[in-house]
Write an enzyme that holds these catalytic residues in place. Structure first.
Site, mmCIF file in Angstrom:
data_model
loop_
_atom_site.group_PDB
_atom_site.id
_atom_site.type_symbol
_atom_site.label_atom_id
_atom_site.label_comp_id
_atom_site.label_asym_id
_atom_site.label_seq_id
_atom_site.Cartn_x
_atom_site.Cartn_y
_atom_site.Cartn_z
ATOM 1 C CG ASP A 8 -0.279 0.094 2.541
ATOM 2 O OD1 ASP A 8 0.968 0.138 2.587
ATOM 3 O OD2 ASP A 8 -0.989 0.156 3.563
ATOM 4 C CB CYS A 65 0.796 -2.728 4.817
ATOM 5 S SG CYS A 65 0.642 -3.956 6.121
ATOM 6 C CB THR A 67 2.197 -3.324 11.037
ATOM 7 O OG1 THR A 67 0.939 -3.692 10.430
ATOM 8 C CG2 THR A 67 2.033 -2.024 11.810
ATOM 9 C CG HIS A 98 9.812 -25.311 11.718
ATOM 10 N ND1 HIS A 98 9.934 -25.281 13.091
ATOM 11 C CD2 HIS A 98 10.916 -25.950 11.264
ATOM 12 C CE1 HIS A 98 11.065 -25.884 13.449
ATOM 13 N NE2 HIS A 98 11.692 -26.286 12.357
ATOM 14 C CG HIS A 133 8.017 -28.977 10.245
ATOM 15 N ND1 HIS A 133 7.646 -28.477 11.477
ATOM 16 C CD2 HIS A 133 9.336 -29.271 10.342
ATOM 17 C CE1 HIS A 133 8.703 -28.459 12.271
ATOM 18 N NE2 HIS A 133 9.738 -28.932 11.609
HETATM 19 C C1 RB5 Z 1 -1.780 2.462 6.822
HETATM 20 O O1 RB5 Z 1 -1.667 3.596 7.599
HETATM 21 C C2 RB5 Z 1 -1.595 1.210 7.677
HETATM 22 O O2 RB5 Z 1 -2.701 1.038 8.494
HETATM 23 C C3 RB5 Z 1 -1.345 0.009 6.811
HETATM 24 O O3 RB5 Z 1 -0.234 0.240 6.018
HETATM 25 C C4 RB5 Z 1 -1.051 -1.281 7.533
HETATM 26 O O4 RB5 Z 1 -0.039 -1.125 8.474
HETATM 27 C C5 RB5 Z 1 -2.181 -2.042 8.054
HETATM 28 O O5 RB5 Z 1 -2.015 -3.128 8.635
#
Ligand code: RB5
Length: 146
Positions: A8, A65, A67, A98, A133
């Site tokens: 994203d 993204c 996180t 695994h 596994h």
């Molecule tokens: C965007 O701000 C953020 O929410 C997205 O990139 C992501 O981390 C969502 O899990």
């Protein structure tokens, strides 16, 4: 080996860096967007890559993204996908050994570009261990139906 990548807006810059890095390692890479750092919705891109992994058109996917978490949630709802958020070389290694992970999810707000490169390299180069596994992987798909 063919690799599908997407992000994203939050992962856009890291995606561009990783594309060059992955090509340099000798892999074929296809970019499923985003095409810029303007605000966008990670499910749109995560779902596209998850589908091409599910259909086995590509061996591995990389989803980025902020996180890595949102991407992993959407990808893991697609049949046959095993997406792993990895924040260390160790987790990347074991996600392959695994869990036979087929999508690597990265958090551009969590890992540095250098870390992300190391994590990606280990992920792409580590083979699934199989053995005990394999049965566990089969159970994931049998029990969940996805
Ligand atoms: C965007 O701000 C953020 O929410 C997205 O990139 C992501 O981390 C969502 O899990």
């Amino acid at each position: 080996m063919k690799i599908a990548i997407a992000s994203d807006h939050a992962g856009f810059n890291l995606k561009e860096e990783l594309k060059n890095f992955i090509s340099g390692l000798g892999y074929e890479i296809r970019d499923y967007g985003a095409n810029n750092a303007e605000s966008s919705d990670y499910p749109d891109f995560g779902f596209e890559v998850a589908k091409v992994i599910s259909s086995k058109d590509f061996k591995f996917g990389i989803l980025i993204c902020g996180t890595g978490i949102g991407m992993s949630i959407v990808a893991n709802k697609v049949m046959g996908v095993r997406a792993a958020v990895c924040e260390s070389i160790e987790s990347a290694k074991y996600s392959r050994l695994h869990n036979d992970a087929n999508i690597l999810c990265l958090g551009a707000r969590i890992v540095t570009i250098e870390n992300a490169k190391e994590i990606t390299k280990i992920f792409l180069e580590t083979e699934f261990e199989g053995g005990r596994h394999s049965k566990r992987i089969q159970k994931i798909h049998q029990l969940t139906g996805i």
